[in-house]
Write a protein that holds these residues in place. Sequence first.
Motif, PDB file in Angstrom:
ATOM      1  N   ARG A 265       2.666   0.946  -1.564  1.00 39.76           N
ATOM      2  CA  ARG A 265       2.536   2.220  -2.285  1.00 39.76           C
ATOM      3  C   ARG A 265       2.871   2.026  -3.763  1.00 39.76           C
ATOM      4  O   ARG A 265       2.234   2.602  -4.639  1.00 39.76           O
ATOM      5  CB  ARG A 265       3.462   3.263  -1.670  1.00 39.76           C
ATOM      6  CG  ARG A 265       3.323   4.659  -2.278  1.00 39.76           C
ATOM      7  CD  ARG A 265       4.253   5.634  -1.592  1.00 39.76           C
ATOM      8  NE  ARG A 265       3.965   5.710  -0.158  1.00 39.76           N
ATOM      9  CZ  ARG A 265       4.714   6.409   0.698  1.00 39.76           C
ATOM     10  NH1 ARG A 265       5.805   7.054   0.266  1.00 39.76           N
ATOM     11  NH2 ARG A 265       4.390   6.452   1.977  1.00 39.76           N
ATOM     12  N   PHE A 266       3.879   1.205  -4.030  1.00 38.00           N
ATOM     13  CA  PHE A 266       4.239   0.917  -5.421  1.00 38.00           C
ATOM     14  C   PHE A 266       3.088   0.234  -6.148  1.00 38.00           C
ATOM     15  O   PHE A 266       2.793   0.555  -7.316  1.00 38.00           O
ATOM     16  CB  PHE A 266       5.488   0.033  -5.451  1.00 38.00           C
ATOM     17  CG  PHE A 266       5.759  -0.590  -6.788  1.00 38.00           C
ATOM     18  CD1 PHE A 266       6.188   0.181  -7.853  1.00 38.00           C
ATOM     19  CD2 PHE A 266       5.587  -1.958  -6.982  1.00 38.00           C
ATOM     20  CE1 PHE A 266       6.432  -0.388  -9.093  1.00 38.00           C
ATOM     21  CE2 PHE A 266       5.835  -2.535  -8.211  1.00 38.00           C
ATOM     22  CZ  PHE A 266       6.252  -1.755  -9.274  1.00 38.00           C
ATOM     23  N   LEU A 267       2.410  -0.698  -5.478  1.00 45.19           N
ATOM     24  CA  LEU A 267       1.293  -1.405  -6.102  1.00 45.19           C
ATOM     25  C   LEU A 267       0.168  -0.450  -6.484  1.00 45.19           C
ATOM     26  O   LEU A 267      -0.383  -0.524  -7.588  1.00 45.19           O
ATOM     27  CB  LEU A 267       0.768  -2.480  -5.152  1.00 45.19           C
ATOM     28  CG  LEU A 267       1.693  -3.669  -4.874  1.00 45.19           C
ATOM     29  CD1 LEU A 267       1.090  -4.549  -3.792  1.00 45.19           C
ATOM     30  CD2 LEU A 267       1.940  -4.468  -6.145  1.00 45.19           C
ATOM     31  N   SER A 268      -0.170   0.457  -5.578  1.00 43.01           N
ATOM     32  CA  SER A 268      -1.249   1.402  -5.846  1.00 43.01           C
ATOM     33  C   SER A 268      -0.877   2.353  -6.977  1.00 43.01           C
ATOM     34  O   SER A 268      -1.696   2.644  -7.860  1.00 43.01           O
ATOM     35  CB  SER A 268      -1.582   2.190  -4.582  1.00 43.01           C
ATOM     36  OG  SER A 268      -2.021   1.332  -3.553  1.00 43.01           O
ATOM     37  N   THR A 269       0.363   2.844  -6.963  1.00 40.28           N
ATOM     38  CA  THR A 269       0.808   3.760  -8.010  1.00 40.28           C
ATOM     39  C   THR A 269       0.821   3.085  -9.366  1.00 40.28           C
ATOM     40  O   THR A 269       0.358   3.642 -10.373  1.00 40.28           O
ATOM     41  CB  THR A 269       2.216   4.297  -7.682  1.00 40.28           C
ATOM     42  OG1 THR A 269       2.196   4.922  -6.393  1.00 40.28           O
ATOM     43  CG2 THR A 269       2.664   5.305  -8.728  1.00 40.28           C
ATOM     44  N   TYR A 270       1.343   1.869  -9.403  1.00 39.45           N
ATOM     45  CA  TYR A 270       1.395   1.127 -10.664  1.00 39.45           C
ATOM     46  C   TYR A 270      -0.009   0.832 -11.182  1.00 39.45           C
ATOM     47  O   TYR A 270      -0.277   0.959 -12.393  1.00 39.45           O
ATOM     48  CB  TYR A 270       2.175  -0.169 -10.485  1.00 39.45           C
ATOM     49  CG  TYR A 270       1.953  -1.154 -11.597  1.00 39.45           C
ATOM     50  CD1 TYR A 270       2.282  -0.830 -12.908  1.00 39.45           C
ATOM     51  CD2 TYR A 270       1.377  -2.400 -11.347  1.00 39.45           C
ATOM     52  CE1 TYR A 270       2.057  -1.719 -13.944  1.00 39.45           C
ATOM     53  CE2 TYR A 270       1.156  -3.299 -12.373  1.00 39.45           C
ATOM     54  CZ  TYR A 270       1.491  -2.951 -13.671  1.00 39.45           C
ATOM     55  OH  TYR A 270       1.259  -3.833 -14.684  1.00 39.45           O
ATOM     56  N   ALA A 271      -0.920   0.427 -10.309  1.00 39.11           N
ATOM     57  CA  ALA A 271      -2.293   0.136 -10.741  1.00 39.11           C
ATOM     58  C   ALA A 271      -2.946   1.371 -11.350  1.00 39.11           C
ATOM     59  O   ALA A 271      -3.654   1.280 -12.356  1.00 39.11           O
ATOM     60  CB  ALA A 271      -3.113  -0.378  -9.556  1.00 39.11           C
ATOM     61  N   LEU A 272      -2.691   2.545 -10.753  1.00 39.92           N
ATOM     62  CA  LEU A 272      -3.259   3.794 -11.285  1.00 39.92           C
ATOM     63  C   LEU A 272      -2.708   4.082 -12.680  1.00 39.92           C
ATOM     64  O   LEU A 272      -3.458   4.437 -13.596  1.00 39.92           O
ATOM     65  CB  LEU A 272      -2.949   4.944 -10.328  1.00 39.92           C
ATOM     66  CG  LEU A 272      -3.453   6.326 -10.749  1.00 39.92           C
ATOM     67  CD1 LEU A 272      -4.975   6.319 -10.877  1.00 39.92           C
ATOM     68  CD2 LEU A 272      -3.009   7.382  -9.740  1.00 39.92           C
ATOM     69  N   LEU A 273      -1.392   3.942 -12.850  1.00 41.26           N
ATOM     70  CA  LEU A 273      -0.775   4.186 -14.157  1.00 41.26           C
ATOM     71  C   LEU A 273      -1.273   3.172 -15.193  1.00 41.26           C
ATOM     72  O   LEU A 273      -1.542   3.533 -16.344  1.00 41.26           O
ATOM     73  CB  LEU A 273       0.746   4.111 -14.034  1.00 41.26           C
ATOM     74  CG  LEU A 273       1.424   5.225 -13.233  1.00 41.26           C
ATOM     75  CD1 LEU A 273       2.919   4.952 -13.093  1.00 41.26           C
ATOM     76  CD2 LEU A 273       1.193   6.582 -13.900  1.00 41.26           C
TER      77      LEU A 273
ATOM     78  N   ALA B 115     -10.232  -2.988 -11.371  1.00 39.92           N
ATOM     79  CA  ALA B 115     -10.539  -3.717 -10.139  1.00 39.92           C
ATOM     80  C   ALA B 115      -9.301  -3.841  -9.264  1.00 39.92           C
ATOM     81  O   ALA B 115      -9.377  -3.719  -8.035  1.00 39.92           O
ATOM     82  CB  ALA B 115     -11.086  -5.106 -10.486  1.00 39.92           C
ATOM     83  N   ASP B 116      -8.146  -4.049  -9.895  1.00 40.48           N
ATOM     84  CA  ASP B 116      -6.873  -4.125  -9.176  1.00 40.48           C
ATOM     85  C   ASP B 116      -6.605  -2.827  -8.426  1.00 40.48           C
ATOM     86  O   ASP B 116      -6.185  -2.830  -7.257  1.00 40.48           O
ATOM     87  CB  ASP B 116      -5.757  -4.417 -10.178  1.00 40.48           C
ATOM     88  CG  ASP B 116      -4.441  -4.774  -9.492  1.00 40.48           C
ATOM     89  OD1 ASP B 116      -4.336  -4.653  -8.260  1.00 40.48           O
ATOM     90  OD2 ASP B 116      -3.503  -5.187 -10.218  1.00 40.48           O
ATOM     91  N   LEU B 117      -6.851  -1.711  -9.091  1.00 41.36           N
ATOM     92  CA  LEU B 117      -6.645  -0.399  -8.457  1.00 41.36           C
ATOM     93  C   LEU B 117      -7.559  -0.216  -7.251  1.00 41.36           C
ATOM     94  O   LEU B 117      -7.125   0.259  -6.193  1.00 41.36           O
ATOM     95  CB  LEU B 117      -6.893   0.712  -9.471  1.00 41.36           C
ATOM     96  CG  LEU B 117      -6.868   2.145  -8.940  1.00 41.36           C
ATOM     97  CD1 LEU B 117      -5.497   2.488  -8.368  1.00 41.36           C
ATOM     98  CD2 LEU B 117      -7.263   3.130 -10.044  1.00 41.36           C
ATOM     99  N   ILE B 118      -8.811  -0.614  -7.396  1.00 44.73           N
ATOM    100  CA  ILE B 118      -9.775  -0.451  -6.299  1.00 44.73           C
ATOM    101  C   ILE B 118      -9.355  -1.294  -5.098  1.00 44.73           C
ATOM    102  O   ILE B 118      -9.361  -0.818  -3.954  1.00 44.73           O
ATOM    103  CB  ILE B 118     -11.186  -0.841  -6.781  1.00 44.73           C
ATOM    104  CG1 ILE B 118     -11.664   0.138  -7.851  1.00 44.73           C
ATOM    105  CG2 ILE B 118     -12.161  -0.871  -5.604  1.00 44.73           C
ATOM    106  CD1 ILE B 118     -12.967  -0.267  -8.518  1.00 44.73           C
ATOM    107  N   TYR B 119      -8.975  -2.550  -5.348  1.00 44.55           N
ATOM    108  CA  TYR B 119      -8.544  -3.430  -4.258  1.00 44.55           C
ATOM    109  C   TYR B 119      -7.227  -2.960  -3.650  1.00 44.55           C
ATOM    110  O   TYR B 119      -7.058  -2.956  -2.423  1.00 44.55           O
ATOM    111  CB  TYR B 119      -8.398  -4.870  -4.753  1.00 44.55           C
ATOM    112  CG  TYR B 119      -9.694  -5.641  -4.800  1.00 44.55           C
ATOM    113  CD1 TYR B 119     -10.312  -6.075  -3.618  1.00 44.55           C
ATOM    114  CD2 TYR B 119     -10.298  -5.955  -5.998  1.00 44.55           C
ATOM    115  CE1 TYR B 119     -11.478  -6.786  -3.639  1.00 44.55           C
ATOM    116  CE2 TYR B 119     -11.487  -6.676  -6.049  1.00 44.55           C
ATOM    117  CZ  TYR B 119     -12.070  -7.086  -4.858  1.00 44.55           C
ATOM    118  OH  TYR B 119     -13.245  -7.790  -4.899  1.00 44.55           O
ATOM    119  N   SER B 120      -6.268  -2.553  -4.510  1.00 50.71           N
ATOM    120  CA  SER B 120      -4.951  -2.149  -4.007  1.00 50.71           C
ATOM    121  C   SER B 120      -5.039  -0.904  -3.153  1.00 50.71           C
ATOM    122  O   SER B 120      -4.252  -0.719  -2.201  1.00 50.71           O
ATOM    123  CB  SER B 120      -3.996  -1.900  -5.188  1.00 50.71           C
ATOM    124  OG  SER B 120      -3.778  -3.083  -5.915  1.00 50.71           O
TER     125      SER B 120
END
Length: 293
Positions: A213-221, A280-285
Amino acid sequence: MALVFRSTPLLWARVAAMVFTCVAFSVALYGASLTHGTGDWCIFCWSFSFAGTLLIILVELCGLQTRAPVSWKNFPITFACYASLLCLSASIIFPLFFLKGYSGRNEMINCRIVSTVFSCLATIAYLSEVSMSKARPGEVAGYMATAPGLLKVCETFVACVIFVFISEPVSYKQNAATMWCLSVYCICFILSAGIIVMCVAEWTGCLPFPFARFLSTYALLAVGMYLSTTIIWPIYKFDDKHGGSSRRPNACGSSMGLCPWDKTLAIAVLTALNFLLYLADLIYSARLVFVTV
């Protein structure tokens, strides 16, 4: 302690990378006549990659993976990805500074050509290692072997190049908007580097919240922050109405390497590149099922 030798394509890719980097920096030190700090950077890229690859080969041949203080599912591919980027940068920088404008085929030029060729071969070898080591669909692997993990390596490397360009000469003190751009580069670099360190050191379980969840949130920010920087930096650096310069100075044509205007343009391009990497990181995460082994 017994040596365990198993001939695999991955092992030979590492051996090839080690040999190519060894030849690149040995020949450069022998007769390339490097005269300034750019050559030192290229020597560092090749020697660091050589030393790290040699260490990885020795650990695996001696069967010491379980005794290593790092996650062996994450460390080798992380190093290989960084080494490929280092050798790629040396393959571009070295001929730009040490072959451009030189003619003839004396010993010095021959050594520089050999170092450039073997740097390119080392880049290919490391990219082959990354391709063979990365996780396949449905395969249980460490986070750094997945697409988001490899993307974070690229994100941090691009940020490091931005730091080099933005600090020499200093180009971020123009106003609050450009200072914001520097803040974005620093914040995202620190967090991405922290994620890499946590994965390699196997500290992800120490977080008080789910790592995925942290990875997805960070990628969005990070996507939002880099999007703002991708827009702000060109406006304040290339728009004459906002104190920028839309035309490349004539003096840049006669300067060795990149002039300040070229570096400003490079920062704009690298910022856009990092925005795409974070996207791309956000899409994959968002769709990655992360399994810690």
